[in-house]
Design a protein around this motif. Sequence first.
Motif, PDB file in Angstrom:
ATOM      1  N   VAL A  26      21.944  52.526  27.622  1.00 37.91           N
ATOM      2  CA  VAL A  26      21.011  53.166  26.699  1.00 37.91           C
ATOM      3  C   VAL A  26      19.607  52.643  26.988  1.00 37.91           C
ATOM      4  CG1 VAL A  26      22.765  53.493  24.903  1.00 37.91           C
ATOM      5  CG2 VAL A  26      21.367  51.417  24.879  1.00 37.91           C
ATOM      6  N   SER A  27      18.611  53.329  26.468  1.00 43.38           N
ATOM      7  CA  SER A  27      17.229  52.941  26.748  1.00 43.38           C
ATOM      8  C   SER A  27      16.697  51.863  25.804  1.00 43.38           C
ATOM      9  CB  SER A  27      16.318  54.172  26.691  1.00 43.38           C
ATOM     10  OG  SER A  27      16.376  54.758  25.406  1.00 43.38           O
ATOM     11  N   ALA A  28      17.327  51.680  24.663  1.00 42.58           N
ATOM     12  CA  ALA A  28      16.868  50.682  23.698  1.00 42.58           C
ATOM     13  C   ALA A  28      17.118  49.269  24.230  1.00 42.58           C
ATOM     14  CB  ALA A  28      17.600  50.864  22.370  1.00 42.58           C
ATOM     15  N   PRO A  29      16.267  48.318  23.871  1.00 41.97           N
ATOM     16  CA  PRO A  29      16.461  46.940  24.322  1.00 41.97           C
ATOM     17  C   PRO A  29      17.656  46.286  23.607  1.00 41.97           C
ATOM     18  CG  PRO A  29      14.587  47.067  22.831  1.00 41.97           C
ATOM     19  CD  PRO A  29      15.041  48.478  23.075  1.00 41.97           C
ATOM     20  N   PRO A  30      18.254  45.258  24.231  1.00 39.02           N
ATOM     21  CA  PRO A  30      19.410  44.595  23.624  1.00 39.02           C
ATOM     22  C   PRO A  30      19.171  44.110  22.195  1.00 39.02           C
ATOM     23  CG  PRO A  30      19.146  43.864  25.891  1.00 39.02           C
ATOM     24  CD  PRO A  30      17.945  44.717  25.559  1.00 39.02           C
ATOM     25  N   GLU A  31      17.989  43.613  21.914  1.00 40.13           N
ATOM     26  CA  GLU A  31      17.702  43.102  20.568  1.00 40.13           C
ATOM     27  C   GLU A  31      17.822  44.197  19.513  1.00 40.13           C
ATOM     28  OE1 GLU A  31      15.988  40.580  23.662  1.00 40.13           O
ATOM     29  OE2 GLU A  31      15.723  42.714  23.260  1.00 40.13           O
ATOM     30  N   ALA A  32      17.351  45.394  19.841  1.00 43.55           N
ATOM     31  CA  ALA A  32      17.423  46.509  18.890  1.00 43.55           C
ATOM     32  C   ALA A  32      18.859  46.980  18.700  1.00 43.55           C
ATOM     33  CB  ALA A  32      16.536  47.665  19.359  1.00 43.55           C
ATOM     34  N   VAL A  33      19.613  47.048  19.803  1.00 42.50           N
ATOM     35  CA  VAL A  33      21.012  47.467  19.708  1.00 42.50           C
ATOM     36  C   VAL A  33      21.803  46.440  18.899  1.00 42.50           C
ATOM     37  CG1 VAL A  33      23.116  48.027  20.990  1.00 42.50           C
ATOM     38  CG2 VAL A  33      20.883  48.751  21.876  1.00 42.50           C
ATOM     39  N   TYR A  34      21.579  45.167  19.188  1.00 43.36           N
ATOM     40  CA  TYR A  34      22.286  44.114  18.452  1.00 43.36           C
ATOM     41  C   TYR A  34      21.960  44.175  16.953  1.00 43.36           C
ATOM     42  CZ  TYR A  34      24.052  39.691  16.855  1.00 43.36           C
ATOM     43  OH  TYR A  34      24.736  38.741  16.151  1.00 43.36           O
ATOM     44  N   ALA A  35      20.709  44.374  16.628  1.00 36.30           N
ATOM     45  CA  ALA A  35      20.311  44.453  15.219  1.00 36.30           C
ATOM     46  C   ALA A  35      21.039  45.596  14.515  1.00 36.30           C
ATOM     47  CB  ALA A  35      18.797  44.609  15.096  1.00 36.30           C
ATOM     48  N   ALA A  36      21.184  46.730  15.196  1.00 36.99           N
ATOM     49  CA  ALA A  36      21.899  47.863  14.603  1.00 36.99           C
ATOM     50  C   ALA A  36      23.374  47.542  14.399  1.00 36.99           C
ATOM     51  CB  ALA A  36      21.743  49.104  15.475  1.00 36.99           C
ATOM     52  N   LEU A  37      23.971  46.819  15.332  1.00 33.72           N
ATOM     53  CA  LEU A  37      25.385  46.453  15.222  1.00 33.72           C
ATOM     54  C   LEU A  37      25.634  45.400  14.150  1.00 33.72           C
ATOM     55  CD1 LEU A  37      26.322  46.050  19.002  1.00 33.72           C
ATOM     56  CD2 LEU A  37      27.109  47.863  17.464  1.00 33.72           C
ATOM     57  N   VAL A  41      24.469  46.683   9.151  1.00 29.27           N
ATOM     58  CA  VAL A  41      25.875  47.086   9.032  1.00 29.27           C
ATOM     59  C   VAL A  41      26.010  48.376   8.230  1.00 29.27           C
ATOM     60  CG1 VAL A  41      28.115  46.379   8.075  1.00 29.27           C
ATOM     61  CG2 VAL A  41      26.719  44.743   9.341  1.00 29.27           C
ATOM     62  N   THR A  42      25.246  48.523   7.168  1.00 28.94           N
ATOM     63  CA  THR A  42      25.361  49.723   6.327  1.00 28.94           C
ATOM     64  C   THR A  42      24.872  50.978   7.045  1.00 28.94           C
ATOM     65  OG1 THR A  42      23.215  49.297   5.290  1.00 28.94           O
ATOM     66  CG2 THR A  42      25.173  48.423   4.164  1.00 28.94           C
ATOM     67  N   GLY A  43      24.158  50.830   8.161  1.00 30.62           N
ATOM     68  CA  GLY A  43      23.657  51.971   8.914  1.00 30.62           C
ATOM     69  C   GLY A  43      24.665  52.587   9.877  1.00 30.62           C
ATOM     70  N   TRP A  44      25.817  51.951  10.076  1.00 26.65           N
ATOM     71  CA  TRP A  44      26.796  52.473  11.025  1.00 26.65           C
ATOM     72  C   TRP A  44      27.165  53.941  10.801  1.00 26.65           C
ATOM     73  CZ3 TRP A  44      30.611  49.877  14.501  1.00 26.65           C
ATOM     74  CH2 TRP A  44      30.139  48.645  14.981  1.00 26.65           C
ATOM     75  N   PRO A  45      27.371  54.408   9.572  1.00 21.40           N
ATOM     76  CA  PRO A  45      27.720  55.831   9.392  1.00 21.40           C
ATOM     77  C   PRO A  45      26.637  56.791   9.885  1.00 21.40           C
ATOM     78  CG  PRO A  45      28.256  54.594   7.419  1.00 21.40           C
ATOM     79  CD  PRO A  45      27.454  53.683   8.306  1.00 21.40           C
ATOM     80  N   GLN A  46      25.418  56.314  10.061  1.00 18.64           N
ATOM     81  CA  GLN A  46      24.326  57.161  10.530  1.00 18.64           C
ATOM     82  C   GLN A  46      24.423  57.453  12.024  1.00 18.64           C
ATOM     83  OE1 GLN A  46      22.236  58.479   8.249  1.00 18.64           O
ATOM     84  NE2 GLN A  46      23.581  57.415   6.827  1.00 18.64           N
ATOM     85  N   TRP A  47      25.147  56.626  12.751  1.00 20.59           N
ATOM     86  CA  TRP A  47      25.230  56.828  14.206  1.00 20.59           C
ATOM     87  C   TRP A  47      26.650  56.871  14.747  1.00 20.59           C
ATOM     88  CZ3 TRP A  47      27.258  52.693  16.981  1.00 20.59           C
ATOM     89  CH2 TRP A  47      27.207  51.437  16.374  1.00 20.59           C
ATOM     90  N   PHE A  48      27.626  56.343  14.033  1.00 26.07           N
ATOM     91  CA  PHE A  48      29.024  56.379  14.488  1.00 26.07           C
ATOM     92  C   PHE A  48      29.753  57.375  13.605  1.00 26.07           C
ATOM     93  CE2 PHE A  48      31.692  53.426  17.184  1.00 26.07           C
ATOM     94  CZ  PHE A  48      32.770  54.288  17.278  1.00 26.07           C
ATOM     95  N   ALA A  49      29.972  58.591  14.123  1.00 26.38           N
ATOM     96  CA  ALA A  49      30.463  59.716  13.323  1.00 26.38           C
ATOM     97  C   ALA A  49      31.794  59.450  12.629  1.00 26.38           C
ATOM     98  CB  ALA A  49      30.578  60.964  14.190  1.00 26.38           C
ATOM     99  N   ALA A  50      32.652  58.630  13.192  1.00 27.66           N
ATOM    100  CA  ALA A  50      33.957  58.366  12.581  1.00 27.66           C
ATOM    101  C   ALA A  50      33.858  57.461  11.366  1.00 27.66           C
ATOM    102  CB  ALA A  50      34.903  57.738  13.603  1.00 27.66           C
ATOM    103  N   VAL A  51      32.752  56.745  11.224  1.00 26.80           N
ATOM    104  CA  VAL A  51      32.576  55.769  10.144  1.00 26.80           C
ATOM    105  C   VAL A  51      31.936  56.440   8.933  1.00 26.80           C
ATOM    106  CG1 VAL A  51      31.465  53.592   9.481  1.00 26.80           C
ATOM    107  CG2 VAL A  51      32.357  53.878  11.809  1.00 26.80           C
ATOM    108  N   THR A  52      32.608  56.331   7.778  1.00 21.30           N
ATOM    109  CA  THR A  52      32.041  56.892   6.544  1.00 21.30           C
ATOM    110  C   THR A  52      31.441  55.819   5.654  1.00 21.30           C
ATOM    111  OG1 THR A  52      34.160  56.769   5.366  1.00 21.30           O
ATOM    112  CG2 THR A  52      33.678  58.819   6.560  1.00 21.30           C
ATOM    113  N   LEU A  53      31.860  54.572   5.829  1.00 19.15           N
ATOM    114  CA  LEU A  53      31.323  53.450   5.044  1.00 19.15           C
ATOM    115  C   LEU A  53      31.448  52.192   5.876  1.00 19.15           C
ATOM    116  CD1 LEU A  53      30.737  52.347   1.876  1.00 19.15           C
ATOM    117  CD2 LEU A  53      32.952  51.324   2.368  1.00 19.15           C
ATOM    118  N   CYS A  54      30.406  51.394   5.864  1.00 18.86           N
ATOM    119  CA  CYS A  54      30.430  50.088   6.500  1.00 18.86           C
ATOM    120  C   CYS A  54      29.514  49.201   5.671  1.00 18.86           C
ATOM    121  CB  CYS A  54      29.951  50.170   7.951  1.00 18.86           C
ATOM    122  SG  CYS A  54      30.222  48.670   8.899  1.00 18.86           S
TER     123      CYS A  54
END
Length: 163
Positions: A26-37, A41-54
């Motif tokens: 992906v084009s994003a830097p590791p720090e940004a990807v890690y922060a999203a992971l 945590v509550t943002g996972w449903p915004q990008w991982f379609a199978a996840v409805t709650l995290c």
Amino acid sequence: MAHRLNPVGLDFVASAPVRLVFTREVSAPPEAVYAALADDVTGWPQWFAAVTLCRPTGGGTGREVRLKGGTRFQESILAADGPERYVYRVDRTNAPGLRALVEEWRLSPTAGGTGPGTRVQWTFAMDGAAVLRVALKLGRAGLGRAFRDAVTTLDERLASRAG
């Protein structure tokens, strides 16, 4: 009804009876990807379609995850080594036949790119009943597609935030 899984450790990622490994750049830097992971945590449903709650539990030492279709997980964070690695273990689930599950996300800077991109590697390490192990191996392509779609959506989301 939820059942407790085997409390495996980090070594399970390498020794699990079933290991599925997927990689995407992906084009994003590791720090940004890690922060999203790990941090958003509550943002996972915004990008991982199978996840409805995290959501984080235990003051950030665990997570509660719900998937489309009703599968639920209670997880423990095994490693949060930003920005290189994020690992969690499923402790309790309502998924039948599952005995152990650890997911590891490894992040490394891409080489030779025009920007600060990231190589994202996701390892899905599990043990379960024979029928579940076979089904997971047969479903590898679908799981890989879900990973690729999720990481692509995450990258787009991070780009829109940066811009």
